[in-house]
Scaffold this motif. Structure first.
Motif, PDB file in Angstrom:
ATOM      1  N   ASN A  89      87.988  25.502 -63.254  1.00  0.00           N
ATOM      2  CA  ASN A  89      87.842  26.948 -63.929  1.00  0.00           C
ATOM      3  C   ASN A  89      88.772  27.351 -64.802  1.00  0.00           C
ATOM      4  OD1 ASN A  89      85.181  27.118 -62.371  1.00  0.00           O
ATOM      5  ND2 ASN A  89      86.463  28.004 -60.822  1.00  0.00           N
ATOM      6  N   GLU A  90      89.503  26.283 -65.226  1.00  0.00           N
ATOM      7  CA  GLU A  90      90.727  26.755 -66.196  1.00  0.00           C
ATOM      8  C   GLU A  90      89.679  27.168 -67.571  1.00  0.00           C
ATOM      9  OE1 GLU A  90      94.798  24.671 -67.787  1.00  0.00           O
ATOM     10  OE2 GLU A  90      92.884  23.404 -67.229  1.00  0.00           O
ATOM     11  N   ASN A 101      83.917   8.273 -69.145  1.00  0.00           N
ATOM     12  CA  ASN A 101      82.961   7.537 -68.889  1.00  0.00           C
ATOM     13  C   ASN A 101      82.172   6.914 -70.073  1.00  0.00           C
ATOM     14  OD1 ASN A 101      83.268   7.470 -65.864  1.00  0.00           O
ATOM     15  ND2 ASN A 101      81.839   8.992 -65.700  1.00  0.00           N
ATOM     16  N   ASP A 102      83.102   6.724 -71.069  1.00  0.00           N
ATOM     17  CA  ASP A 102      82.576   6.352 -72.579  1.00  0.00           C
ATOM     18  C   ASP A 102      81.641   7.342 -73.297  1.00  0.00           C
ATOM     19  OD1 ASP A 102      83.997   3.861 -72.343  1.00  0.00           O
ATOM     20  OD2 ASP A 102      82.183   2.820 -71.366  1.00  0.00           O
ATOM     21  N   VAL A 103      81.681   8.739 -72.759  1.00  0.00           N
ATOM     22  CA  VAL A 103      80.902   9.703 -73.322  1.00  0.00           C
ATOM     23  C   VAL A 103      81.973  10.911 -73.882  1.00  0.00           C
ATOM     24  CG1 VAL A 103      79.315  11.731 -72.817  1.00  0.00           C
ATOM     25  CG2 VAL A 103      78.826   9.571 -71.807  1.00  0.00           C
ATOM     26  N   ARG A 104      82.060  11.116 -75.259  1.00  0.00           N
ATOM     27  CA  ARG A 104      82.909  11.555 -76.065  1.00  0.00           C
ATOM     28  C   ARG A 104      82.633  13.186 -75.721  1.00  0.00           C
ATOM     29  NH1 ARG A 104      86.481   9.733 -78.176  1.00  0.00           N
ATOM     30  NH2 ARG A 104      86.914  10.833 -79.723  1.00  0.00           N
ATOM     31  N   PHE A 105      83.686  14.002 -75.573  1.00  0.00           N
ATOM     32  CA  PHE A 105      83.387  15.246 -75.414  1.00  0.00           C
ATOM     33  C   PHE A 105      84.588  16.215 -76.251  1.00  0.00           C
ATOM     34  CE2 PHE A 105      86.090  14.426 -71.802  1.00  0.00           C
ATOM     35  CZ  PHE A 105      87.071  15.469 -71.741  1.00  0.00           C
ATOM     36  N   VAL A 106      84.143  17.550 -76.513  1.00  0.00           N
ATOM     37  CA  VAL A 106      85.094  18.374 -77.131  1.00  0.00           C
ATOM     38  C   VAL A 106      85.002  19.777 -76.204  1.00  0.00           C
ATOM     39  CG1 VAL A 106      85.580  19.576 -79.111  1.00  0.00           C
ATOM     40  CG2 VAL A 106      84.623  17.282 -79.568  1.00  0.00           C
ATOM     41  N   GLN A 111      86.665  28.045 -73.977  1.00  0.00           N
ATOM     42  CA  GLN A 111      85.760  27.665 -73.049  1.00  0.00           C
ATOM     43  C   GLN A 111      86.194  27.212 -71.665  1.00  0.00           C
ATOM     44  OE1 GLN A 111      84.302  24.095 -75.538  1.00  0.00           O
ATOM     45  NE2 GLN A 111      82.391  24.632 -75.089  1.00  0.00           N
ATOM     46  N   ILE A 112      85.487  27.374 -70.611  1.00  0.00           N
ATOM     47  CA  ILE A 112      85.746  26.735 -69.263  1.00  0.00           C
ATOM     48  C   ILE A 112      85.748  25.339 -69.073  1.00  0.00           C
ATOM     49  CG2 ILE A 112      85.467  27.322 -66.934  1.00  0.00           C
ATOM     50  CD1 ILE A 112      86.283  29.810 -68.266  1.00  0.00           C
ATOM     51  N   ARG A 113      86.865  24.753 -68.471  1.00  0.00           N
ATOM     52  CA  ARG A 113      86.850  23.253 -68.497  1.00  0.00           C
ATOM     53  C   ARG A 113      85.403  22.688 -68.120  1.00  0.00           C
ATOM     54  NH1 ARG A 113      90.909  19.740 -69.266  1.00  0.00           N
ATOM     55  NH2 ARG A 113      92.515  21.515 -68.870  1.00  0.00           N
ATOM     56  N   ARG A 114      84.725  23.362 -67.204  1.00  0.00           N
ATOM     57  CA  ARG A 114      83.910  22.573 -66.254  1.00  0.00           C
ATOM     58  C   ARG A 114      82.659  22.581 -67.249  1.00  0.00           C
ATOM     59  NH1 ARG A 114      83.894  27.332 -63.597  1.00  0.00           N
ATOM     60  NH2 ARG A 114      82.247  28.935 -64.306  1.00  0.00           N
ATOM     61  N   ASP A 115      82.499  23.704 -68.429  1.00  0.00           N
ATOM     62  CA  ASP A 115      81.516  23.415 -69.225  1.00  0.00           C
ATOM     63  C   ASP A 115      81.488  22.477 -70.049  1.00  0.00           C
ATOM     64  OD1 ASP A 115      80.333  25.728 -67.896  1.00  0.00           O
ATOM     65  OD2 ASP A 115      81.283  27.290 -69.018  1.00  0.00           O
ATOM     66  N   CYS A 116      82.543  22.085 -70.401  1.00  0.00           N
ATOM     67  CA  CYS A 116      82.845  21.169 -71.819  1.00  0.00           C
ATOM     68  C   CYS A 116      83.186  19.647 -71.347  1.00  0.00           C
ATOM     69  CB  CYS A 116      83.675  21.676 -72.646  1.00  0.00           C
ATOM     70  SG  CYS A 116      85.344  21.976 -71.964  1.00  0.00           S
ATOM     71  N   ASP A 117      83.921  19.497 -70.304  1.00  0.00           N
ATOM     72  CA  ASP A 117      84.302  18.087 -69.771  1.00  0.00           C
ATOM     73  C   ASP A 117      83.653  17.771 -68.515  1.00  0.00           C
ATOM     74  OD1 ASP A 117      85.880  16.265 -68.515  1.00  0.00           O
ATOM     75  OD2 ASP A 117      87.659  17.072 -68.380  1.00  0.00           O
ATOM     76  N   LEU A 121      85.682  18.070 -62.659  1.00  0.00           N
ATOM     77  CA  LEU A 121      85.622  17.981 -61.263  1.00  0.00           C
ATOM     78  C   LEU A 121      86.095  16.591 -60.709  1.00  0.00           C
ATOM     79  CD1 LEU A 121      85.030  19.587 -58.820  1.00  0.00           C
ATOM     80  CD2 LEU A 121      82.418  18.548 -58.810  1.00  0.00           C
ATOM     81  N   GLY A 122      85.833  15.707 -61.148  1.00  0.00           N
ATOM     82  CA  GLY A 122      86.225  14.149 -60.629  1.00  0.00           C
ATOM     83  C   GLY A 122      87.650  14.206 -60.896  1.00  0.00           C
ATOM     84  N   SER A 123      88.326  14.637 -61.935  1.00  0.00           N
ATOM     85  CA  SER A 123      89.477  14.540 -62.246  1.00  0.00           C
ATOM     86  C   SER A 123      90.492  15.414 -61.542  1.00  0.00           C
ATOM     87  CB  SER A 123      89.970  14.938 -63.912  1.00  0.00           C
ATOM     88  OG  SER A 123      89.313  14.201 -64.578  1.00  0.00           O
ATOM     89  N   ALA A 124      90.117  16.638 -61.338  1.00  0.00           N
ATOM     90  CA  ALA A 124      90.687  17.592 -60.307  1.00  0.00           C
ATOM     91  C   ALA A 124      90.744  17.138 -58.946  1.00  0.00           C
ATOM     92  CB  ALA A 124      89.843  18.936 -60.347  1.00  0.00           C
ATOM     93  N   ARG A 125      89.672  16.637 -58.676  1.00  0.00           N
ATOM     94  CA  ARG A 125      89.496  16.129 -57.029  1.00  0.00           C
ATOM     95  C   ARG A 125      90.625  14.920 -56.853  1.00  0.00           C
ATOM     96  NH1 ARG A 125      86.389  12.439 -54.199  1.00  0.00           N
ATOM     97  NH2 ARG A 125      85.711  13.020 -52.292  1.00  0.00           N
ATOM     98  N   GLN A 126      90.577  14.067 -57.851  1.00  0.00           N
ATOM     99  CA  GLN A 126      91.484  12.999 -57.848  1.00  0.00           C
ATOM    100  C   GLN A 126      92.886  13.508 -57.724  1.00  0.00           C
ATOM    101  OE1 GLN A 126      90.655   9.784 -57.117  1.00  0.00           O
ATOM    102  NE2 GLN A 126      92.661   9.282 -56.787  1.00  0.00           N
ATOM    103  N   PHE A 127      93.387  14.432 -58.481  1.00  0.00           N
ATOM    104  CA  PHE A 127      94.857  15.107 -58.632  1.00  0.00           C
ATOM    105  C   PHE A 127      94.858  15.640 -57.453  1.00  0.00           C
ATOM    106  CE2 PHE A 127      97.627  18.590 -59.430  1.00  0.00           C
ATOM    107  CZ  PHE A 127      98.612  17.870 -59.966  1.00  0.00           C
ATOM    108  N   ALA A 128      94.050  16.537 -56.774  1.00  0.00           N
ATOM    109  CA  ALA A 128      94.472  17.100 -55.467  1.00  0.00           C
ATOM    110  C   ALA A 128      94.520  16.283 -54.339  1.00  0.00           C
ATOM    111  CB  ALA A 128      93.285  17.977 -55.250  1.00  0.00           C
TER     112      ALA A 128
END
Length: 142
Positions: A89-90, A101-106, A111-117, A121-128
């Motif tokens: 929610n950052e 996963n080979d899909v480019r994003f900006v 913007q809220i991170r979950r809306d554009c990246d 969720l997977g990155s946050a989960r792995q970090f936690a």
């Protein structure tokens, strides 16, 4: 009969020298890039210890946390759930160009991170998960 040096022979030697320098430059560039890639994927000291350590305590912590996140989400401490929620929610402050996963994003500022990246969720989960493993190893495996 004496050998004569012509402009064609000189040009050929210069071209040969340039090709040799170019090849050496490409090889050097490749080695440097490979070294940087190895350094960037090596992770933190705790992660390397967690992955490569054969200590039974470290292995049991790793297994316990992995099972907790995979099968028993209710037992995950609130601290680590909050880490995931906070990251996802950052609000983005700078432009981020990425790939998931080979899909480019900006992600644009505001913007809220979950809306554009798509991998937020997977990155946050792995970090936690990695943080929880590191914390538990520090507590239990002294």
């Amino acid at each position: 009969m004496a050998l004569q040096t012509t402009s064609f022979k000189i040009a050929r030697y210069i071209l040969l020298a340039l090709v040799l320098v170019l090849c050496i430059g490409i090889i050097t560039w490749t080695l440097i890039a490979r070294n940087r890639a190895d350094q960037s994927t090596s992770g933190t000291v705790e992660n390397v210890i967690r992955i490569t350590n054969t200590d039974p305590c470290v292995q049991s912590v790793n297994n316990a946390v992995s099972q907790m996140w995979a099968y028993n989400a209710a037992s995950i401490p609130q601290k680590y759930r909050d880490m995931v929620t906070q990251y996802v929610n950052e609000k983005i402050t700078t432009r981020i160009n990425g790939s998931c996963n080979d899909v480019r994003f900006v992600c644009r500022p505001g913007q809220i991170r979950r809306d554009c990246d798509p991998c937020a969720l997977g990155s946050a989960r792995q970090f936690a998960i990695e943080q929880q493993i590191s914390d538990m190893i520090a507590e239990q495996c002294k």
